[in-house]
Design a protein around this motif. Structure first.
Motif, PDB file in Angstrom:
ATOM      1  N   SER A 138       4.983  -4.569  -1.130  1.00  0.00           N
ATOM      2  CA  SER A 138       3.938  -4.105  -0.583  1.00  0.00           C
ATOM      3  C   SER A 138       2.444  -3.785  -2.429  1.00  0.00           C
ATOM      4  CB  SER A 138       3.651  -2.480  -0.337  1.00  0.00           C
ATOM      5  OG  SER A 138       2.889  -1.812  -0.001  1.00  0.00           O
ATOM      6  N   GLY A 139       3.500  -3.588  -3.177  1.00  0.00           N
ATOM      7  CA  GLY A 139       2.165  -3.244  -4.275  1.00  0.00           C
ATOM      8  C   GLY A 139       1.091  -4.810  -4.248  1.00  0.00           C
ATOM      9  N   TYR A 140       1.553  -5.969  -3.992  1.00  0.00           N
ATOM     10  CA  TYR A 140       0.652  -6.935  -4.118  1.00  0.00           C
ATOM     11  C   TYR A 140      -0.315  -7.455  -4.074  1.00  0.00           C
ATOM     12  CZ  TYR A 140       0.751  -9.670  -0.016  1.00  0.00           C
ATOM     13  OH  TYR A 140       0.995  -9.520   0.942  1.00  0.00           O
ATOM     14  N   THR A 141      -0.732  -6.591  -2.713  1.00  0.00           N
ATOM     15  CA  THR A 141      -2.069  -7.244  -2.247  1.00  0.00           C
ATOM     16  C   THR A 141      -3.618  -6.619  -2.781  1.00  0.00           C
ATOM     17  OG1 THR A 141      -1.953  -5.006  -1.256  1.00  0.00           O
ATOM     18  CG2 THR A 141      -0.853  -6.172  -0.200  1.00  0.00           C
ATOM     19  N   GLY A 142      -3.739  -5.837  -3.607  1.00  0.00           N
ATOM     20  CA  GLY A 142      -4.933  -5.883  -3.861  1.00  0.00           C
ATOM     21  C   GLY A 142      -5.336  -7.479  -4.773  1.00  0.00           C
ATOM     22  N   LEU A 143      -4.241  -7.066  -5.960  1.00  0.00           N
ATOM     23  CA  LEU A 143      -3.580  -8.469  -6.748  1.00  0.00           C
ATOM     24  C   LEU A 143      -4.680  -9.825  -5.826  1.00  0.00           C
ATOM     25  CD1 LEU A 143      -1.318  -8.301  -9.252  1.00  0.00           C
ATOM     26  CD2 LEU A 143      -3.532  -7.412  -8.729  1.00  0.00           C
ATOM     27  N   ALA A 144      -3.915  -9.556  -5.073  1.00  0.00           N
ATOM     28  CA  ALA A 144      -3.680 -11.445  -3.730  1.00  0.00           C
ATOM     29  C   ALA A 144      -5.333 -11.568  -3.559  1.00  0.00           C
ATOM     30  CB  ALA A 144      -3.247 -11.132  -3.103  1.00  0.00           C
ATOM     31  N   PHE A 145      -6.023 -10.727  -2.760  1.00  0.00           N
ATOM     32  CA  PHE A 145      -7.242 -10.190  -2.359  1.00  0.00           C
ATOM     33  C   PHE A 145      -8.510 -10.767  -3.926  1.00  0.00           C
ATOM     34  CE2 PHE A 145      -5.849  -8.416   1.384  1.00  0.00           C
ATOM     35  CZ  PHE A 145      -6.679  -9.517   2.622  1.00  0.00           C
ATOM     36  N   ALA A 146      -8.109 -10.419  -4.959  1.00  0.00           N
ATOM     37  CA  ALA A 146      -9.065 -10.509  -5.755  1.00  0.00           C
ATOM     38  C   ALA A 146      -8.724 -11.856  -6.318  1.00  0.00           C
ATOM     39  CB  ALA A 146      -8.167  -9.584  -7.403  1.00  0.00           C
ATOM     40  N   GLU A 147      -7.745 -13.003  -6.257  1.00  0.00           N
ATOM     41  CA  GLU A 147      -7.606 -13.744  -6.113  1.00  0.00           C
ATOM     42  C   GLU A 147      -8.454 -14.572  -5.376  1.00  0.00           C
ATOM     43  OE1 GLU A 147      -5.877 -15.661  -8.817  1.00  0.00           O
ATOM     44  OE2 GLU A 147      -7.565 -14.137  -9.571  1.00  0.00           O
TER      45      GLU A 147
END
Length: 398
Positions: free
Chosen positions: A319-328
Motif C-alpha cells: 500500500s505504501g509504494y504509490t507515492g514513489l511510483a507517481f513521483a517516478e
C-alpha cells in the motif's frame, strides 16, 4: 519546509480525499443499501469496480483537458463529478441510479493523479519531490478511512441516503475554494490546445517512446493488484483460516491500512535523501512478494504477533509504494508531460485493481488461499525483478 508548495499540495490532497470518500461511502453503507433495495450486497460492491473502470478511461483522457483548461479547472470537474455522484446515489435509491452514480464519479476520478502531478511537478523542488507526492497519495487511504468512520454512524442515526448526501457540503466547499486558485495556478493553460482523438490517448504514446515507462507501468499494475488482494481478502482469510473473530480480523485490516498511510511520507523522505525511488520500488516488490507468501500460510498455529508484523510490512509496501511510483512517473514525464505520465500510471493501477482481485478469488476457489497468495507473490517478485533488470541503469530519482 518553506519550499513545499502547500496550497496546490493541500488542494490535490483534499480533492483526492473527497472523491475517494465518495467512492467508498457506498461500500461502507452497502449492508443498509442491500437491505433497502433487497439485493445481494455483492451487487452494491460493484460500485467501486465501476468507478475504477471509468476512472481508468478518464485517467488517460484527462491530460489533454488539463493542458487546455488548466489543472485547477479539471480539479473542479472532479468535484462536480463527485457532487453529481452524491446527488444521484442519495436521491435515486435504485441499483440503476447507483450504477449511474458510479459512472459519474468514475468520469472524474481518474483525473485526480494527472491534475495533482501537473500542479506539483512545476512547483516542487526535485530534492523533496518524492515526499510531496507521497503526502498527496495519503488522500486515497484517508478517503477510505473517513468513509468507513463517518458513514456507518450516519446510517444508524438517519439512513444511507442521508449518510451519502451530507458529503455534498465539503465537496461544494472544495469546488468554491478551487475557484480562488484558478488565476494563479491555471496561468499555464493553453486555450489554443486542440483536443484531438489521438491526443486523448497521448499517455499510451509514452509506452512507445519510453521503454523505462513500459517497465514501470507493468510493475504498478501488479503492485496495485497485490495491494487490493490484501484489502479485499484479509478479513475473510483470517476468519476462515486463522481462527480470528470478525473484530480481530478487521483490526488486522486496519493495521494494514494505517501502515500504508504512515509509511508513504516516510518512504518519500528516504527516497529524497538516501535511496533512489526506483531502487526502493524494486525492494518493495520483493518484500510484498515475501509478505504475500507468508500470508498464504496463515493458520490457527500462527501467533498473533506474527500476523500483525506481516500486516504492518505488507501495508508499508503493497500500500505504501504509490507515492514513489507517481513521483517516478512524473519525473519521467517531466514538467511538460507529467499529467500524461501519471495518467498512464493511474490507469495501469486501476486496471490492476479491477483485474487481480477477481482473479485471486478464482485461484482461492480452485486451490485455496496458499495457491492464490503464492501466485500473487510470484507476480510481485517478477515485477520487482523487471524494474531491477530493465530500469536499473536509470535509478537516479533526480
Amino acid at each position: 519546509m518553506s519550499r513545499i508548495p502547500y496550497i496546490p499540495l493541500l488542494a490535490a490532497l483534499f480533492v483526492q480525499t473527497l472523491a475517494t470518500m465518495g467512492a467508498y461511502s457506498v461500500a461502507a453503507a452497502a449492508p443498509s443499501i442491500s437491505r433497502d433495495l433487497q439485493v445481494p450486497g455483492e451487487y452494491v460492491g460493484l460500485f467501486i469496480s465501476i468507478v475504477y473502470g471509468f476512472g481508468m478511461v478518464s485517467a488517460m483522457f484527462s491530460p489533454s483537458f488539463i493542458h487546455r483548461y488548466g489543472a485547477v479547472r479539471v480539479s473542479q470537474v472532479i468535484m462536480i463529478a463527485t457532487i453529481a455522484m452524491i446527488v444521484t446515489a442519495s436521491q435515486g435509491g435504485t441499483l440503476i441510479t447507483l450504477a449511474i452514480a458510479a459512472v459519474l464519479l468514475g468520469c472524474g476520478y481518474g483525473a485526480t493523479a494527472p491534475t495533482s502531478s501537473h500542479l506539483l511537478m512545476k512547483r516542487t523542488p526535485t530534492d523533496i519531490r518524492n515526499m510531496v507526492f507521497s503526502v498527496r497519495q495519503i488522500g486515497v487511504p484517508l478517503g477510505g478511512v473517513l468513509g468507513g468512520l463517518i458513514v456507518p454512524p450516519l446510517v444508524l442515526a438517519f439512513d444511507w441516503k442521508t449518510a451519502i448526501f451530507v458529503q455534498i457540503v465539503p465537496a461544494l466547499t472544495m469546488l468554491l475554494l478551487l475557484q480562488l486558485m484558478r488565476r494563479e495556478y491555471d496561468a499555464d493553460k493553453d486555450p489554443g490546445h486542440i483536443i484531438r482523438a489521438k491526443g486523448l490517448i497521448g499517455p499510451l504514446m509514452l509506452l512507445k517512446t519510453m521503454p523505462e515507462m513500459r517497465v514501470l507501468t507493468l510493475a504498478v499494475f501488479f503492485y496495485a493488484g497485490t495491494q487490493l488482494c490484501f484489502v479485499a481478502y484479509t478479513s475473510v482469510h483470517l476468519t476462515s483460516q486463522a481462527g480470528f473473530g470478525l473484530v480481530a480480523a478487521g483490526q488486522m485490516l486496519a493495521t494494514y491500512q494505517i501502515s500504508g498511510v504512515v509509511s508513504r511520507p516516510i518512504w518519500g523522505v528516504i527516497a529524497d535523501k538516501w535511496i533512489p525511488a526506483r531502487a526502493m520500488l524494486v525492494a518493495m516488490g520483493f518484500v510484498m512478494a515475501a509478505m504475500a507468501a507468508l500470508a498464504g500460510s496463515f493458520s490457527e498455529q500462527w501467533p498473533w504477533l506474527g500476523i500483525f508484523l506481516v500486516s504492518v510490512v505488507a501495508g508499508a509496501t503493497a500500500s505504501g509504494y504509490t507515492g514513489l511510483a507517481f513521483a517516478e512517473f512524473a519525473r519521467m514525464g517531466g514538467q511538460d508531460r507529467a499529467a500524461e505520465a501519471t495518467g498512464l500510471g493511474a490507469s495501469s493501477q486501476f486496471f490492476g485493481v479491477m483485474l487481480l482481485p477477481s482473479t485471486f478469488s478464482f485461484l482461492v476457489a480452485g486451490g485455496g488461499y496458499d495457491l492464490a497468495y503464492e501466485i500473487i507473490a510470484i507476480l510481485a517478485a517478477l515485477s520487482g525483478a523487471g524494474l531491477w533488470i530493465f530500469g536499473g541503469q536509470r535509478w537516479s530519482s533526480a
